[in-house]
Scaffold this active site. Structure first.
Site, short mmCIF file in Angstrom:
data_model
loop_
_atom_site.label_atom_id
_atom_site.label_comp_id
_atom_site.label_asym_id
_atom_site.label_seq_id
_atom_site.Cartn_x
_atom_site.Cartn_y
_atom_site.Cartn_z
N ASP A 98 0.87 -1.42 0.09
CA ASP A 98 -0.12 0.07 0.04
C ASP A 98 0.95 1.25 0.11
O ASP A 98 1.75 1.31 0.37
CB ASP A 98 -0.98 -0.12 1.14
CG ASP A 98 -0.31 -0.11 2.58
OD1 ASP A 98 0.72 -0.48 2.59
OD2 ASP A 98 -0.66 0.69 3.55
N ASP A 129 8.63 3.85 -1.34
CA ASP A 129 8.12 3.39 -0.36
C ASP A 129 6.58 2.77 -0.51
O ASP A 129 5.78 3.68 -0.74
CB ASP A 129 7.80 4.36 0.71
CG ASP A 129 7.20 4.25 2.02
OD1 ASP A 129 7.22 2.95 2.33
OD2 ASP A 129 7.01 4.87 2.71
N GLU A 160 0.10 -0.89 5.81
CA GLU A 160 1.25 -0.48 6.46
C GLU A 160 1.13 1.18 7.08
O GLU A 160 1.22 1.64 7.95
CB GLU A 160 2.60 -0.59 6.05
CG GLU A 160 3.72 -0.54 6.95
CD GLU A 160 4.45 1.05 6.83
OE1 GLU A 160 4.91 1.38 7.98
OE2 GLU A 160 3.88 1.66 6.08
ZN LIG Z 1 7.14 2.01 4.01
#
Ligand SMILES: [Zn+2]
Length: 356
Positions: A98, A129, A160
């Site tokens: 995610d 990320d 997350e």
């Molecule tokens: Zn991350």
């Protein structure tokens, strides 16, 4: 059984490089924003994409939906394994699929959901990320191929960025799928764009709410200002009492550490300043290496403060206020212990005997 040489690995990675970049481009286009619905179809598609990707490099994957502590459906998670030998150690590979939302695309120089290469860097939401983490695992497994000497388990999380609400029940439900000797979390930064890094420890995090009170009720500043300091000023005094003249945190019981094994080189201040957007006149607080100040020494941040907004403020001495301190703790200290020490310090350093 000969060991795989660095040269051979480099050749394999380079020949796979375009595929990895393409994986990132596809991942960016998926717009896997968990804030738009952890359980939604777009998150399931994202998990499916990752599961297929890892299956291509030999991992037997599946997509499973987790459950929140209250039993409601949770995130779409990817789990899987690849076994090479019963005697080999097991490595669990972690990443999350995610990504953060894009509140304002206008502040981006490129389309957030179209991978765009500029000067050998790839830009797009989640390119680093944590699409980067997924790409690392996929690329490493592809490069090692049949030369892999460890068993692999994977867990690619789908929530997350939302604080992992179903993480604990999910682990409990899938104990066997998590049993491993080592976990590699591919979700942290590099030393610099040129120097890759392995992060072996991080600071912990805890927080406390501090309530400070000087008066039973508000009074007029023209009538009582002077001997009675307002709660905001008292809070500011209390907050600043945590620091010495150099700006180092000086709270007894809150541990401070140096990097294990010392530093071969410190972080580059100019890069840190540019990355964080620090104004030119600001001098960095604290002493010692920048790496220690950022990674192994504790730090406190005021993340909330109940004060009257400037608009509509009037001449009154505020009787009490609450502020929230977020404490980053040294890697080897239990956060609970540091939290207690910080709370004790607050109570003991109440300015002018205010109630804390
Ligand atoms: Zn991350």
């Amino acid at each position: 059984m000969t060991a795989l040489g660095a040269e051979e690995i480099r050749t394999r990675v380079e020949s796979d490089f375009n595929r990895i970049v393409d994986v990132l481009n596809q991942k960016i286009a998926l717009q896997s924003i968990s804030a738009k619905g952890i359980t939604a179809d777009h998150m399931k598609r994202s998990a499916q994409f990752v599961a297929d990707l890892l299956r291509e490099v030999g991992v037997d994957t599946k997509v499973v939906q987790s459950h929140n502590p209250d039993g409601t459906p949770g995130a779409w998670e990817v789990i899987g394994s690849k076994n090479v030998s019963e005697d080999a150690p097991t490595v669990l590979l972690y990443a999350h699929h995610d990504v953060q939302p894009v509140p304002d695309p206008n502040v981006w120089n490129t389309d957030p959901f179209v991978g765009t290469e500029i000067d050998t860097r790839l830009y797009g939401r989640g390119a680093a990320d944590d699409g980067g983490g997924i790409a690392i695992h996929s690329g490493a497994l592809k490069a090692l191929g049949d030369d892999l000497k460890v068993n692999i388990k994977v867990f690619i999380e789908g929530e997350e960025e939302m604080g992992s609400p179903s993480f604990i029940p999910f682990i409990e439900e899938h104990r066997d799928e998590f049993a491993s000797d080592v976990i590699i979390v591919a979700d942290s930064g590099n030393w610099s764009a040129e120097i890759p890094s392995l992060t072996t420890s991080l600071r912990g995090n805890t927080d406390i709410d501090v309530h400070i009170k000087a008066l039973e009720h508000p009074v007029h500043s023209g009538q009582y200002g002077g001997p009675i300091l307002d709660a905001n000023t008292l809070a500011a005094m209390l907050i600043s009492s945590m620091y010495d003249a150099n700006g180092d945190l000086a709270v007894p019981g809150v541990a401070s550490e140096e990097p294990v094994g010392g530093l071969q080189r410190d972080m580059d201040e100019a890069t840190v300043r540019a990355d964080a957007g620090i104004v030119e006149s600001y001098r960095l607080a604290g002493t010692g290496s920048l790496a220690a100040r950022l990674w192994t020494k504790p730090s406190v941040t005021v993340i909330g403060f109940d004060a009257h907004p400037v608009e509509e403020s009037f001449n009154v001495i505020s009787p009490e206020t609450t502020f929230r301190l977020s404490l980053r703790t040294a890697p080897n200290q239990r956060p609970e212990e540091a939290q207690e020490a910080l709370a004790k310090f607050m109570v003991e350093h109440a300015p002018f005997g205010a109630e804390v």
